[in-house]
Motif scaffolding. Structure first.
Motif, short mmCIF file in Angstrom:
data_model
loop_
_atom_site.label_atom_id
_atom_site.label_comp_id
_atom_site.label_asym_id
_atom_site.label_seq_id
_atom_site.Cartn_x
_atom_site.Cartn_y
_atom_site.Cartn_z
N ILE A 31 0.84 -1.20 0.00
CA ILE A 31 0.00 0.00 0.00
C ILE A 31 0.87 1.25 0.00
O ILE A 31 0.60 2.22 -0.73
CB ILE A 31 -0.97 -0.02 1.20
CG1 ILE A 31 -2.02 -1.12 1.00
CG2 ILE A 31 -1.65 1.34 1.39
CD1 ILE A 31 -2.92 -1.35 2.20
N ILE A 32 1.93 1.27 0.76
CA ILE A 32 2.84 2.42 0.80
C ILE A 32 3.49 2.64 -0.56
O ILE A 32 3.60 3.77 -1.04
CB ILE A 32 3.89 2.25 1.91
CG1 ILE A 32 3.22 2.35 3.28
CG2 ILE A 32 5.02 3.27 1.77
CD1 ILE A 32 4.10 1.98 4.45
N LEU A 34 2.28 1.78 -3.51
CA LEU A 34 1.25 2.30 -4.42
C LEU A 34 0.98 3.78 -4.17
O LEU A 34 0.84 4.58 -5.11
CB LEU A 34 -0.05 1.50 -4.28
CG LEU A 34 -0.04 0.10 -4.88
CD1 LEU A 34 -1.37 -0.59 -4.60
CD2 LEU A 34 0.21 0.15 -6.37
N LEU A 35 0.87 4.20 -2.90
CA LEU A 35 0.65 5.61 -2.59
C LEU A 35 1.82 6.48 -3.04
O LEU A 35 1.62 7.58 -3.56
CB LEU A 35 0.40 5.79 -1.09
CG LEU A 35 -0.97 5.33 -0.59
CD1 LEU A 35 -1.02 5.40 0.93
CD2 LEU A 35 -2.08 6.16 -1.20
N ALA A 36 3.03 6.01 -2.82
CA ALA A 36 4.21 6.76 -3.24
C ALA A 36 4.22 6.91 -4.76
O ALA A 36 4.54 7.99 -5.29
CB ALA A 36 5.48 6.07 -2.76
N ASN A 37 3.86 5.87 -5.47
CA ASN A 37 3.80 5.93 -6.93
C ASN A 37 2.73 6.92 -7.39
O ASN A 37 2.94 7.71 -8.31
CB ASN A 37 3.52 4.53 -7.49
CG ASN A 37 3.60 4.51 -9.01
OD1 ASN A 37 4.42 5.18 -9.59
ND2 ASN A 37 2.73 3.73 -9.62
N TYR A 38 1.59 6.92 -6.75
CA TYR A 38 0.50 7.84 -7.10
C TYR A 38 0.91 9.30 -6.87
O TYR A 38 0.65 10.17 -7.69
CB TYR A 38 -0.75 7.52 -6.28
CG TYR A 38 -1.86 8.51 -6.47
CD1 TYR A 38 -2.61 8.53 -7.65
CD2 TYR A 38 -2.16 9.46 -5.50
CE1 TYR A 38 -3.62 9.45 -7.84
CE2 TYR A 38 -3.17 10.37 -5.67
CZ TYR A 38 -3.90 10.37 -6.85
OH TYR A 38 -4.90 11.29 -7.03
N VAL A 39 1.57 9.56 -5.75
CA VAL A 39 1.95 10.92 -5.40
C VAL A 39 3.03 11.45 -6.33
O VAL A 39 3.03 12.63 -6.69
CB VAL A 39 2.39 10.99 -3.92
CG1 VAL A 39 3.05 12.31 -3.61
CG2 VAL A 39 1.22 10.74 -3.01
N THR A 40 3.95 10.62 -6.74
CA THR A 40 5.10 11.11 -7.51
C THR A 40 4.87 11.14 -9.01
O THR A 40 5.70 11.68 -9.73
CB THR A 40 6.35 10.25 -7.22
OG1 THR A 40 6.06 8.88 -7.54
CG2 THR A 40 6.77 10.39 -5.78
N LYS A 44 -0.76 16.85 -10.48
CA LYS A 44 -1.95 16.88 -9.63
C LYS A 44 -1.97 18.16 -8.80
O LYS A 44 -1.43 18.19 -7.71
CB LYS A 44 -1.97 15.66 -8.70
CG LYS A 44 -2.07 14.34 -9.43
CD LYS A 44 -1.86 13.20 -8.48
CE LYS A 44 -1.60 11.92 -9.21
NZ LYS A 44 -0.32 11.85 -9.86
#
Length: 186
Positions: A31-32, A34-40, A44
């Motif tokens: 999960i961490i 995936l979130l890091a990939n989404y943020v970077t 946005k």
């Protein structure tokens, strides 16, 4: 009181226990990641905010970074109602500060419009309640204030006509009459 209740473990075999422990560590890591990939990845901007776009930044610094010299001998160029509203009136009429009717709110403007243009214009020029005279800008011409009143009230449902300055021919024709009047009294 010696009720003997057997407690059943959720894991029946050591293999199930090891699988649960491994999953407990790997799922949060997954999960961490995936979130890091989404943020970077991707562009946005903040929700509802375009404050950091190049155009917004240029617009904010424009009044500071722009130098304009005014010829004191040049005739005054009168501003439109929209220009006066954006430059002077938005501080109160865009937010409703100090009880000012908000721009475009027909419910707030309706009773004021019913009083007529002349009353609204006199209040705008002389000041009324918490509103300072000419919106706090004494450099405004009365016609500019009238145009701003027409701009704001027409957006709220009025049908006032914007005043125009006197034609130069009419002003020139009136000037000799006023100059002749004192000469005749001598």
């Amino acid at each position: 009181m010696s009720d003997s209740q057997e407690h059943e473990l959720p894991f029946k075999t050591p293999k199930q226990l090891i699988a649960a422990i491994v999953a407990a560590f790997l799922v949060p890591i997954f999960i961490i990641v995936l979130l890091a990939n989404y943020v970077t990845t991707g562009n946005k901007p903040a929700a509802g905010s375009n404050a950091m776009t190049e155009q917004a930044i240029a617009e904010r610094i424009k009044p500071v970074a722009q130098l304009s010299l005014v010829d004191a001998n040049a005739p005054k160029v009168l501003k439109t109602g929209e220009e006066v509203y954006k430059g002077v009136c938005t501080g109160c009429h865009a937010t409703g500060a100090a009880g000012a009717p908000m721009f475009g709110d027909k419910g707030q403007w309706g009773p004021r419009i019913a009083k007529g243009f002349d009353t609204l214009w006199k209040h705008a020029v002389a000041g009324y309640n918490a509103m300072p005279a000419k919106g706090g800008n004494p450099d405004l011409d009365d016609i500019e204030v009238a145009r701003a009143v027409v701009y704001m009230t027409n957006d709220a449902g009025a049908n006032f006509k914007a005043p125009e300055p006197a034609a130069p021919e009419a002003a020139a024709a009136a000037a000799p009459d006023t100059a002749a009047a004192p000469a005749a009294s001598k």
